[in-house]
Write an enzyme that holds these catalytic residues in place. Structure first.
Site, PDB file in Angstrom:
ATOM      1  CE1 TYR A  90     -39.546  24.463  53.682  1.00  0.00           C
ATOM      2  CE2 TYR A  90     -41.538  24.429  55.010  1.00  0.00           C
ATOM      3  CZ  TYR A  90     -40.921  24.494  53.777  1.00  0.00           C
ATOM      4  OH  TYR A  90     -41.676  24.576  52.627  1.00  0.00           O
TER       5      TYR A  90
ATOM      6  NE  ARG B 212     -36.389  17.865  53.556  1.00  0.00           N
ATOM      7  CZ  ARG B 212     -36.921  16.969  54.402  1.00  0.00           C
ATOM      8  NH1 ARG B 212     -38.091  17.193  54.950  1.00  0.00           N
ATOM      9  NH2 ARG B 212     -36.294  15.857  54.720  1.00  0.00           N
TER      10      ARG B 212
ATOM     11  CG  HIS C  10     -38.872  29.612  44.978  1.00  0.00           C
ATOM     12  ND1 HIS C  10     -39.015  28.522  44.152  1.00  0.00           N
ATOM     13  CD2 HIS C  10     -39.594  30.612  44.389  1.00  0.00           C
ATOM     14  CE1 HIS C  10     -39.783  28.849  43.112  1.00  0.00           C
ATOM     15  NE2 HIS C  10     -40.136  30.110  43.224  1.00  0.00           N
TER      16      HIS C  10
ATOM     17  CB  CYS D  83     -38.861  43.253  63.615  1.00  0.00           C
ATOM     18  SG  CYS D  83     -37.550  42.018  63.417  1.00  0.00           S
TER      19      CYS D  83
ATOM     20  CG  LEU E 284     -32.545  12.998  34.223  1.00  0.00           C
ATOM     21  CD1 LEU E 284     -31.067  12.640  34.204  1.00  0.00           C
ATOM     22  CD2 LEU E 284     -33.181  12.540  35.534  1.00  0.00           C
TER      23      LEU E 284
END
Ligand code: OAD
Length: 231
Positions: A52, A55, A105, A116, A198
């Protein structure tokens, strides 16, 4: 008039962000179960955090395309009468100027502290285990919804769908629920529906209007049609 737009990876494809199902079943070289599940994180947190972090860096080098820009223009005219729900964790809608964006998401740019429960902007790679700015614990994880986790904002989404006059799905394959069910909900609530993608999808027959082509080419025209009929 009240419009709800659902976007998926296809809206960001022409910005250079890879779609989920376009890479021969692999997402950036990984099977999603290796990097996008709570089990993957429990088994190999470094792999998931590194993935991540990469990304986030890759997306920060991309730019919004004409489809993002057209949706921001639609919001500039419609204001609160438009809600963009995105399944994307990139921030390309915001960088194009959209403000009413619900990231069902999650987002690459924020971290979630499992200590927390607060969210915070990511300023350093999560792989280095930075401390949570709220509680100081080193329990930050990507603020993205993994397979098997509950998407964000579902009550707000249902409220928006229930009062929508138009629902449009842009650049999404329609195979991941609950997002794939929004078109049926919108129809039952009485909205007209449009799909811009598409290619046709398994859900295309459910839409009143189904248009095929690259998002950067077909979304601006669709937005102009809406604005002409509105103004
Ligand atoms: P997918 O990769 O499943 O689908 C992308 C869709 O965009 C496909 O239908 C493509 O045909 C279409 N597409 C590709 N390029 C396009 C372009 N230039 N213009 C228009 N359409 C284009 O991505 P999503 O539907 O977003 O969830 O996937 C939904 C969810 O599945 C993701 O949010 C993610 C994933 O697993 C989680 O991570 C929880």
């Amino acid at each position: 008039m009240s419009i709800v737009v659902l976007t998926g990876a296809g809206v960001s494809a022409e910005s250079g962000v890879q779609t989920f199902r376009g890479g021969g079943g692999l997402w950036e070289g990984y099977d999603v179960t290796e990097v996008a599940t709570p089990e993957a994180y429990a088994n190999d947190p470094d792999l998931v955090l590194r993935f991540y972090d990469q990304r986030r860096r890759a997306v920060s080098a991309t730019k919004p395309n004409a489809a993002h820009v057209a949706l921001a223009k639609l919001e500039a005219e419609l204001g609160d009468d438009l809600l963009v729900i995105t399944q994307n964790v990139d921030d390309l809608h915001e960088r194009a100027g959209s403000r009413r964006v619900l990231h069902m998401h999650g987002t690459l740019n924020t971290a979630w502290c499992t200590g927390c429960d607060e969210r915070s902007p990511i300023t350093n790679d999560l792989l280095g285990r930075p401390a949570c700015p709220h509680c100081g614990k080193t329990l930050l994880r990507p603020d993205v919804v993994w397979f098997g986790e509950y998407p964000y904002g579902l009550d707000r989404i249902d409220d928006a769908l229930s009062s929508a006059t138009t629902f449009a799905a842009i650049g999404t394959s329609g195979v991941v629920y609950p997002a794939a069910g929004f078109v049926m909900a919108a129809r039952e609530y009485g909205a007209s529906t449009a799909e811009l993608n598409l290619e046709t999808t398994g859900l295309s027959d459910l839409f009143d209007d189904s248009r095929q082509g690259p998002a950067s080419q077909i979304v601006p025209g669709w937005v102009d049609e809406i604005l002409n009929s509105w103004g």
